[in-house]
Design a protein around this motif. Sequence first.
Motif, PDB file in Angstrom:
ATOM      1  N   CYS A  36       0.834  -1.208   0.000  1.00 47.52           N
ATOM      2  CA  CYS A  36       0.000   0.000   0.000  1.00 47.52           C
ATOM      3  C   CYS A  36       0.867   1.257   0.000  1.00 47.52           C
ATOM      4  O   CYS A  36       1.774   1.391   0.822  1.00 47.52           O
ATOM      5  N   LEU A  37       0.555   2.156  -0.923  1.00 46.69           N
ATOM      6  CA  LEU A  37       1.201   3.466  -0.995  1.00 46.69           C
ATOM      7  C   LEU A  37       0.203   4.534  -0.584  1.00 46.69           C
ATOM      8  O   LEU A  37      -0.894   4.622  -1.154  1.00 46.69           O
ATOM      9  N   ALA A  38       0.556   5.338   0.406  1.00 44.66           N
ATOM     10  CA  ALA A  38      -0.278   6.471   0.812  1.00 44.66           C
ATOM     11  C   ALA A  38       0.263   7.748   0.188  1.00 44.66           C
ATOM     12  O   ALA A  38       1.457   8.026   0.265  1.00 44.66           O
ATOM     13  N   THR A  39      -0.606   8.508  -0.448  1.00 42.80           N
ATOM     14  CA  THR A  39      -0.226   9.799  -1.018  1.00 42.80           C
ATOM     15  C   THR A  39      -0.906  10.903  -0.220  1.00 42.80           C
ATOM     16  O   THR A  39      -2.068  10.775   0.173  1.00 42.80           O
ATOM     17  N   VAL A  40      -0.169  11.972   0.012  1.00 40.15           N
ATOM     18  CA  VAL A  40      -0.687  13.105   0.776  1.00 40.15           C
ATOM     19  C   VAL A  40      -0.569  14.353  -0.090  1.00 40.15           C
ATOM     20  O   VAL A  40       0.515  14.668  -0.589  1.00 40.15           O
ATOM     21  N   LEU A  41      -1.680  15.042  -0.267  1.00 40.29           N
ATOM     22  CA  LEU A  41      -1.719  16.247  -1.106  1.00 40.29           C
ATOM     23  C   LEU A  41      -2.251  17.414  -0.290  1.00 40.29           C
ATOM     24  O   LEU A  41      -3.313  17.309   0.328  1.00 40.29           O
ATOM     25  N   VAL A  42      -1.508  18.508  -0.283  1.00 43.90           N
ATOM     26  CA  VAL A  42      -1.941  19.729   0.399  1.00 43.90           C
ATOM     27  C   VAL A  42      -2.402  20.725  -0.657  1.00 43.90           C
ATOM     28  O   VAL A  42      -1.619  21.107  -1.539  1.00 43.90           O
ATOM     29  N   GLY A  43      -3.681  21.150  -0.574  1.00 39.74           N
ATOM     30  CA  GLY A  43      -4.194  22.111  -1.532  1.00 39.74           C
ATOM     31  C   GLY A  43      -4.689  21.453  -2.812  1.00 39.74           C
ATOM     32  O   GLY A  43      -4.781  20.222  -2.905  1.00 39.74           O
ATOM     33  N   GLU A  44      -4.953  22.281  -3.800  1.00 36.16           N
ATOM     34  CA  GLU A  44      -5.549  21.788  -5.046  1.00 36.16           C
ATOM     35  C   GLU A  44      -4.793  22.277  -6.269  1.00 36.16           C
ATOM     36  O   GLU A  44      -5.385  22.599  -7.304  1.00 36.16           O
ATOM     37  N   ASP A  45      -3.467  22.356  -6.165  1.00 39.41           N
ATOM     38  CA  ASP A  45      -2.674  22.752  -7.332  1.00 39.41           C
ATOM     39  C   ASP A  45      -2.967  21.798  -8.486  1.00 39.41           C
ATOM     40  O   ASP A  45      -2.835  20.571  -8.326  1.00 39.41           O
ATOM     41  N   PRO A  46      -3.388  22.293  -9.639  1.00 36.24           N
ATOM     42  CA  PRO A  46      -3.804  21.410 -10.741  1.00 36.24           C
ATOM     43  C   PRO A  46      -2.733  20.404 -11.161  1.00 36.24           C
ATOM     44  O   PRO A  46      -3.031  19.234 -11.404  1.00 36.24           O
ATOM     45  N   ALA A  47      -1.489  20.849 -11.248  1.00 35.87           N
ATOM     46  CA  ALA A  47      -0.418  19.941 -11.649  1.00 35.87           C
ATOM     47  C   ALA A  47      -0.228  18.847 -10.608  1.00 35.87           C
ATOM     48  O   ALA A  47      -0.078  17.664 -10.955  1.00 35.87           O
ATOM     49  N   SER A  48      -0.272  19.204  -9.325  1.00 37.68           N
ATOM     50  CA  SER A  48      -0.095  18.213  -8.266  1.00 37.68           C
ATOM     51  C   SER A  48      -1.248  17.226  -8.251  1.00 37.68           C
ATOM     52  O   SER A  48      -1.045  16.022  -8.054  1.00 37.68           O
ATOM     53  N   VAL A  49      -2.466  17.722  -8.447  1.00 37.33           N
ATOM     54  CA  VAL A  49      -3.634  16.836  -8.501  1.00 37.33           C
ATOM     55  C   VAL A  49      -3.472  15.822  -9.636  1.00 37.33           C
ATOM     56  O   VAL A  49      -3.741  14.631  -9.475  1.00 37.33           O
ATOM     57  N   THR A  50      -3.010  16.295 -10.775  1.00 38.62           N
ATOM     58  CA  THR A  50      -2.801  15.414 -11.928  1.00 38.62           C
ATOM     59  C   THR A  50      -1.730  14.377 -11.632  1.00 38.62           C
ATOM     60  O   THR A  50      -1.901  13.186 -11.935  1.00 38.62           O
ATOM     61  N   TYR A  51      -0.610  14.794 -11.026  1.00 40.02           N
ATOM     62  CA  TYR A  51       0.469  13.866 -10.716  1.00 40.02           C
ATOM     63  C   TYR A  51       0.005  12.789  -9.751  1.00 40.02           C
ATOM     64  O   TYR A  51       0.308  11.600  -9.922  1.00 40.02           O
ATOM     65  N   VAL A  52      -0.735  13.192  -8.723  1.00 40.47           N
ATOM     66  CA  VAL A  52      -1.206  12.210  -7.736  1.00 40.47           C
ATOM     67  C   VAL A  52      -2.167  11.219  -8.385  1.00 40.47           C
ATOM     68  O   VAL A  52      -2.090  10.013  -8.148  1.00 40.47           O
ATOM     69  N   ARG A  53      -3.072  11.722  -9.223  1.00 40.79           N
ATOM     70  CA  ARG A  53      -4.010  10.826  -9.900  1.00 40.79           C
ATOM     71  C   ARG A  53      -3.267   9.838 -10.797  1.00 40.79           C
ATOM     72  O   ARG A  53      -3.609   8.642 -10.861  1.00 40.79           O
ATOM     73  N   LEU A  98       4.643  12.329  -0.046  1.00 32.94           N
ATOM     74  CA  LEU A  98       4.115  13.680   0.138  1.00 32.94           C
ATOM     75  C   LEU A  98       4.319  14.430  -1.159  1.00 32.94           C
ATOM     76  O   LEU A  98       5.459  14.678  -1.570  1.00 32.94           O
ATOM     77  N   GLN A  99       3.212  14.767  -1.809  1.00 30.95           N
ATOM     78  CA  GLN A  99       3.310  15.497  -3.068  1.00 30.95           C
ATOM     79  C   GLN A  99       3.775  16.925  -2.788  1.00 30.95           C
ATOM     80  O   GLN A  99       3.216  17.613  -1.941  1.00 30.95           O
ATOM     81  N   HIS A 100       4.832  17.327  -3.476  1.00 34.14           N
ATOM     82  CA  HIS A 100       5.342  18.668  -3.253  1.00 34.14           C
ATOM     83  C   HIS A 100       5.272  19.450  -4.558  1.00 34.14           C
ATOM     84  O   HIS A 100       5.183  18.853  -5.641  1.00 34.14           O
ATOM     85  N   PRO A 101       5.221  20.780  -4.490  1.00 34.49           N
ATOM     86  CA  PRO A 101       5.381  21.639  -3.302  1.00 34.49           C
ATOM     87  C   PRO A 101       4.131  21.640  -2.426  1.00 34.49           C
ATOM     88  O   PRO A 101       3.038  21.288  -2.882  1.00 34.49           O
ATOM     89  N   VAL A 102       4.311  22.037  -1.163  1.00 35.45           N
ATOM     90  CA  VAL A 102       3.211  21.987  -0.201  1.00 35.45           C
ATOM     91  C   VAL A 102       2.719  23.368   0.204  1.00 35.45           C
ATOM     92  O   VAL A 102       1.808  23.478   1.018  1.00 35.45           O
ATOM     93  N   GLY A 103       3.301  24.416  -0.310  1.00 39.15           N
ATOM     94  CA  GLY A 103       2.913  25.780   0.073  1.00 39.15           C
ATOM     95  C   GLY A 103       4.015  26.440   0.881  1.00 39.15           C
ATOM     96  O   GLY A 103       4.647  25.799   1.722  1.00 39.15           O
ATOM     97  N   ASP A 104       4.223  27.699   0.633  1.00 37.24           N
ATOM     98  CA  ASP A 104       5.330  28.420   1.258  1.00 37.24           C
ATOM     99  C   ASP A 104       5.185  28.548   2.773  1.00 37.24           C
ATOM    100  O   ASP A 104       6.177  28.746   3.477  1.00 37.24           O
ATOM    101  N   HIS A 105       3.971  28.454   3.287  1.00 37.00           N
ATOM    102  CA  HIS A 105       3.752  28.625   4.722  1.00 37.00           C
ATOM    103  C   HIS A 105       4.079  27.354   5.517  1.00 37.00           C
ATOM    104  O   HIS A 105       4.075  27.381   6.745  1.00 37.00           O
TER     105      HIS A 105
END
Length: 282
Positions: A36-53, A98-105
């Motif tokens: 099992c691979l767990a993926t974690v995505l912070v936010g809804e950046d379109p490119a990151s959403v596509t990569y995770v999918r 952990l899908q990056h980037p995760v946000g500057d904050h």
Amino acid sequence: MSQARLMDGTALARRIVERTAHRAAELTSRTGVRPCLATVLVGEDPASVTYVRMKQNRCRTANIASRHVELPAETTTARLVRTLRDLSADPSVHGILLQHPVGDHIDERAAFEAIAAEKDVDGVTFASFATMSFALPGFVSCTPGGIMRLLDAYDVDPAGKRAVVVGRSAILGKPVGMLLLARDATVTYCHSRTRELSSVVREADIVVAAAGRPRLVRGEDVKPGAVVIDAGYNAGNVGDVDFATAVERASLITPVPGGVGPMTIATLLEQTVDAAARQLAG
């Protein structure tokens, strides 16, 4: 000289995923547990959403279960760290991405370090970098690991060769240089602020472009017969190498897309099954 031969990352990645799927199925048959691979995505950046999918789809192809955790863009470092620590403690999860980037904050390094070393299948923690650097058992950063597999598949032995890495990121430029050094290459690191970059690149038998700057490496600066690995991906399917001119001088070159990218995901899946096998062996 004739045009460079293309290094087909898509075909090689397909073979790796097929082997990984067989290994995953055998492991499940023997233990009753599916990797099992767990993926974690912070936010809804379109490119990151596509990569995770895309990674989730590849998991299904490789007989790997996927668990996805979505967190809002305003997630704090503390919350993200708790999430990753919980996944690290969950015995049903064998690998964490952990899908990056995760946000500057968010303190991205603190988040990476919350991933247990035995589940760091993306090779992003200090522990993974150390094992990579000392050529010890562990997990490599996925893109550098995929690059090394490409070199092996095309019979490129780095030993004794001058390798120039253009880029110094913690998950690409720095680790790929360490992997090349472990294979007895003489490695020079360059970046966007390197003076007279062209003159350094001209000395390279192997060029790895990983700076995130479109067409930073010019074809006329490629040494005739060099091997060119373009790990950049910029808007418009443009890499960090000026492909049209570099292909006229290199002996081998990766296309963008279809070169390094597919190898990154294949390496991630392969390392997830490796992690599951180690954890289930006790």
